[in-house]
Scaffold this motif. Structure first.
Motif, mmCIF file in Angstrom:
data_model
loop_
_atom_site.group_PDB
_atom_site.id
_atom_site.type_symbol
_atom_site.label_atom_id
_atom_site.label_comp_id
_atom_site.label_asym_id
_atom_site.label_seq_id
_atom_site.Cartn_x
_atom_site.Cartn_y
_atom_site.Cartn_z
ATOM 1 N N ARG A 60 1.035 -1.307 0.078
ATOM 2 C CA ARG A 60 0.016 0.075 0.208
ATOM 3 C C ARG A 60 1.070 1.134 0.019
ATOM 4 N N ASP A 61 2.136 1.256 0.694
ATOM 5 C CA ASP A 61 2.741 2.314 0.778
ATOM 6 C C ASP A 61 3.757 2.424 -0.194
ATOM 7 N N GLY A 62 3.977 1.611 -1.316
ATOM 8 C CA GLY A 62 4.726 1.693 -2.424
ATOM 9 C C GLY A 62 6.178 1.264 -2.291
ATOM 10 N N GLU A 63 6.368 0.641 -0.958
ATOM 11 C CA GLU A 63 7.801 0.119 -0.622
ATOM 12 C C GLU A 63 8.097 -1.133 -1.624
ATOM 13 N N ARG A 64 6.852 -1.918 -1.999
ATOM 14 C CA ARG A 64 7.175 -3.104 -3.130
ATOM 15 C C ARG A 64 6.069 -2.789 -4.052
ATOM 16 N N PRO A 65 6.254 -3.487 -5.281
ATOM 17 C CA PRO A 65 4.940 -3.084 -6.273
ATOM 18 C C PRO A 65 3.730 -4.088 -5.682
ATOM 19 N N TRP A 66 2.668 -3.885 -6.626
ATOM 20 C CA TRP A 66 1.827 -4.857 -6.564
ATOM 21 C C TRP A 66 1.916 -6.399 -6.234
ATOM 22 N N ASP A 147 -24.127 -10.712 -4.354
ATOM 23 C CA ASP A 147 -24.591 -10.434 -5.812
ATOM 24 C C ASP A 147 -23.313 -10.075 -6.784
ATOM 25 N N ALA A 148 -22.023 -9.826 -5.985
ATOM 26 C CA ALA A 148 -20.800 -9.767 -6.493
ATOM 27 C C ALA A 148 -19.816 -9.943 -5.852
ATOM 28 N N ILE A 149 -18.660 -10.331 -6.166
ATOM 29 C CA ILE A 149 -17.464 -10.291 -5.497
ATOM 30 C C ILE A 149 -16.444 -9.164 -5.937
ATOM 31 N N VAL A 150 -16.138 -8.425 -5.035
ATOM 32 C CA VAL A 150 -15.197 -7.166 -5.304
ATOM 33 C C VAL A 150 -13.954 -7.426 -4.314
ATOM 34 N N SER A 151 -12.878 -7.384 -4.812
ATOM 35 C CA SER A 151 -11.600 -7.701 -4.247
ATOM 36 C C SER A 151 -10.597 -6.370 -4.487
ATOM 37 N N SER A 152 -10.078 -5.984 -3.441
ATOM 38 C CA SER A 152 -8.924 -5.020 -3.530
ATOM 39 C C SER A 152 -8.060 -5.240 -4.640
ATOM 40 N N GLU A 153 -7.703 -6.396 -4.950
ATOM 41 C CA GLU A 153 -7.009 -6.909 -6.143
ATOM 42 C C GLU A 153 -7.498 -6.078 -7.207
ATOM 43 N N LEU A 154 -8.783 -5.681 -7.606
ATOM 44 C CA LEU A 154 -9.089 -5.012 -8.482
ATOM 45 C C LEU A 154 -8.717 -3.548 -8.682
ATOM 46 N N ALA A 155 -8.054 -2.977 -7.563
ATOM 47 C CA ALA A 155 -7.508 -1.856 -7.323
ATOM 48 C C ALA A 155 -5.964 -1.942 -7.164
ATOM 49 N N ARG A 156 -5.575 -3.021 -7.172
ATOM 50 C CA ARG A 156 -4.190 -3.245 -7.127
ATOM 51 C C ARG A 156 -3.398 -2.645 -5.972
ATOM 52 N N THR A 157 -4.323 -2.537 -4.772
ATOM 53 C CA THR A 157 -3.847 -1.986 -3.660
ATOM 54 C C THR A 157 -4.520 -2.945 -2.415
ATOM 55 N N TYR A 158 -4.495 -2.522 -1.122
ATOM 56 C CA TYR A 158 -5.186 -3.167 -0.324
ATOM 57 C C TYR A 158 -5.966 -2.109 0.436
ATOM 58 N N LYS A 159 -7.169 -2.279 1.150
ATOM 59 C CA LYS A 159 -7.661 -1.608 2.338
ATOM 60 C C LYS A 159 -6.606 -1.484 3.286
ATOM 61 N N PRO A 160 -6.728 -0.508 3.945
ATOM 62 C CA PRO A 160 -7.567 0.619 3.936
ATOM 63 C C PRO A 160 -7.301 1.989 2.966
ATOM 64 N N ASP A 161 -6.361 1.507 1.980
ATOM 65 C CA ASP A 161 -6.271 2.520 0.785
ATOM 66 C C ASP A 161 -7.598 3.062 0.360
ATOM 67 N N PRO A 162 -7.722 4.341 0.350
ATOM 68 C CA PRO A 162 -9.182 4.633 -0.156
ATOM 69 C C PRO A 162 -9.576 4.283 -1.559
ATOM 70 N N ALA A 163 -8.316 4.076 -2.369
ATOM 71 C CA ALA A 163 -8.430 3.427 -3.807
ATOM 72 C C ALA A 163 -9.410 2.162 -3.714
ATOM 73 N N ALA A 164 -8.998 1.237 -2.717
ATOM 74 C CA ALA A 164 -9.802 0.132 -2.632
ATOM 75 C C ALA A 164 -11.218 0.166 -2.499
ATOM 76 N N TYR A 165 -11.668 1.106 -1.867
ATOM 77 C CA TYR A 165 -13.169 1.310 -1.512
ATOM 78 C C TYR A 165 -13.783 1.918 -2.893
ATOM 79 N N ARG A 166 -12.950 3.061 -3.271
ATOM 80 C CA ARG A 166 -13.490 3.846 -4.479
ATOM 81 C C ARG A 166 -13.509 3.004 -5.490
ATOM 82 N N THR A 167 -12.419 2.071 -5.859
ATOM 83 C CA THR A 167 -12.804 1.146 -6.912
ATOM 84 C C THR A 167 -14.243 0.425 -6.944
ATOM 85 N N ALA A 168 -14.584 0.035 -5.817
ATOM 86 C CA ALA A 168 -15.695 -0.890 -5.583
ATOM 87 C C ALA A 168 -17.019 0.194 -5.958
ATOM 88 N N VAL A 169 -16.654 1.377 -5.325
ATOM 89 C CA VAL A 169 -17.954 2.335 -5.820
ATOM 90 C C VAL A 169 -18.139 2.595 -7.203
#
Lengths: 238, 238
Positions: A60-66, A147-169
């Motif tokens: 999440r912090d970019g110390e290593r790639p996805w 109804d659907a499976i949503v994974s943080s993987e779809l944002a290539r990051t992990y919760k609690p990165d806001p991008a994980a929630y926003r990708t779902a949204v």
């Protein structure tokens, strides 16, 4: 928060809908016994899970790639088998089986029926740091209907990165404030709120096993605090 | 192809599992009638669908950046309402409702039960060019149970771009040759084969309505040709 202010209910998985502690402790004990290895399965399960947040933070912090969760799980396991002094007793095959243990965990008893109640009124999705393939197999095996499976993987990051929630949204085409995040961890509730979602803290006192204290709703601000998916469904008028 | 060579069954949606022609023709007729507009609903539905492949090709070929299907549907509709000479009879609201018509389409009668049979043996997913949010709502409304929803949107391209199929393969953690793509369109079957997947041509003779000829299995090489999801389940030993 009124029920008519919500369109999508997103539930975390590990701890919130399935009992990872019982599942992983049991799997370690099983595989250790099969190999004639003496190891404290509950201690190893707890230590393994303790590596979860720090390992994701480095991504999440970019110390290593996805890096997929299966890889993080495997790296943590390899380290811990050393730390527990049993590295030479677990070959490649049992290590793979242990990592695969996260694909098959028992659901808490309130979840399957509770999801059906929620599904009558809301779009109900899983939103977890587990990989997409892991979550698909885990929820099917546990008999949980989303109804659907949503994974943080779809944002290539992990919760609690806001991008994980926003990708779902974004994928579900909903306003952030009309998605309700349900989780048993304070960091997930705080992360969802930070991304503009509504939040329901679902307490799971047994989530870390009988020896350890689980996160408590009182310690993290949330829009709603419940003790089961049924209680959540009732609070939301289902 | 033997059943034990397949782990994941991926089904296309528009035409293959749901009857877009009946759904969209009905929705156009309904909205036109409500506005007192005289328009050939079946002709407009057919013309709208005819814009589908060319509109996606411009995204796939890089002629324009990633554009969600809802936007492509709206652009095609706006053009066609002009072409049909009724542009001034459809305001913003009915145009939105028409685009939203693609979120709610009737399933072919064999699909709901057929999916249950397939799910007993395989991981069963939707793999469509419809958006993730559209597919989630459409399959729920139609009562179709998939183990996961996979949209080409997750690859930010459209089938038959190999990346759309490969993204599904990667997310589900399976070898391409162990995923079976089921579709009623020759271009989808050819695209899946090109990406290394196995293929089942599911013929839907009524897919384009009673006036037009649908794609036929005989015109495109595939590993299997069937006429219903039940026939597919039987062929796969479910």
């Amino acid at each position: 928060m009124r029920a008519d202010e919500v369109d999508v209910v997103a539930l975390d998985v590990f701890g919130t809908t399935v009992d990872w502690w019982t599942g992983i402790t049991g799997r370690i004990a099983e595989i250790a016994a099969a190999g004639g290895v003496d190891v404290d399965a509950a201690a190893l399960a707890g230590a393994w899970r303790d590596r979860y947040l720090p390992s994701m933070a480095r991504v999440r912090d970019g110390e290593r790639p996805w890096t997929p969760l299966d890889t993080l799980h495997r790296e943590s396991l390899d380290d811990l088998l050393e730390a527990f002094g049993v590295a030479d007793r677990f070959d490649e095959q049992p290590r793979r089986e242990l990592v695969r243990g996260w694909y098959r965990l028992p659901a808490w008893e309130d979840v399957a029926d509770g999801l059906e109640r929620l599904r009558e009124r809301f779009l109900v999705v899983a939103l977890s740091n587990g990989g997409f393939g892991l979550l698909t197999r885990l929820t099917k095996d546990a008999g949980l209907r989303f109804d659907a499976i949503v994974s943080s993987e779809l944002a290539r990051t992990y919760k609690p990165d806001p991008a994980a929630y926003r990708t779902a949204v974004d994928l579900l085409g909903v306003e952030p404030a009309r998605m309700l995040m349900v989780a048993c961890h304070g960091w997930d509730i705080a992360g969802a709120a930070n991304a503009g979602l509504r939040t329901a803290f679902l307490e799971r006192p047994g989530e870390k096993g009988p020896q350890r204290v689980a996160d408590r709703a009182a310690d993290t601000p949330s829009d709603l605090a419940v003790r089961s998916v049924h209680e959540l469904a009732t609070a939301l008028g289902c």
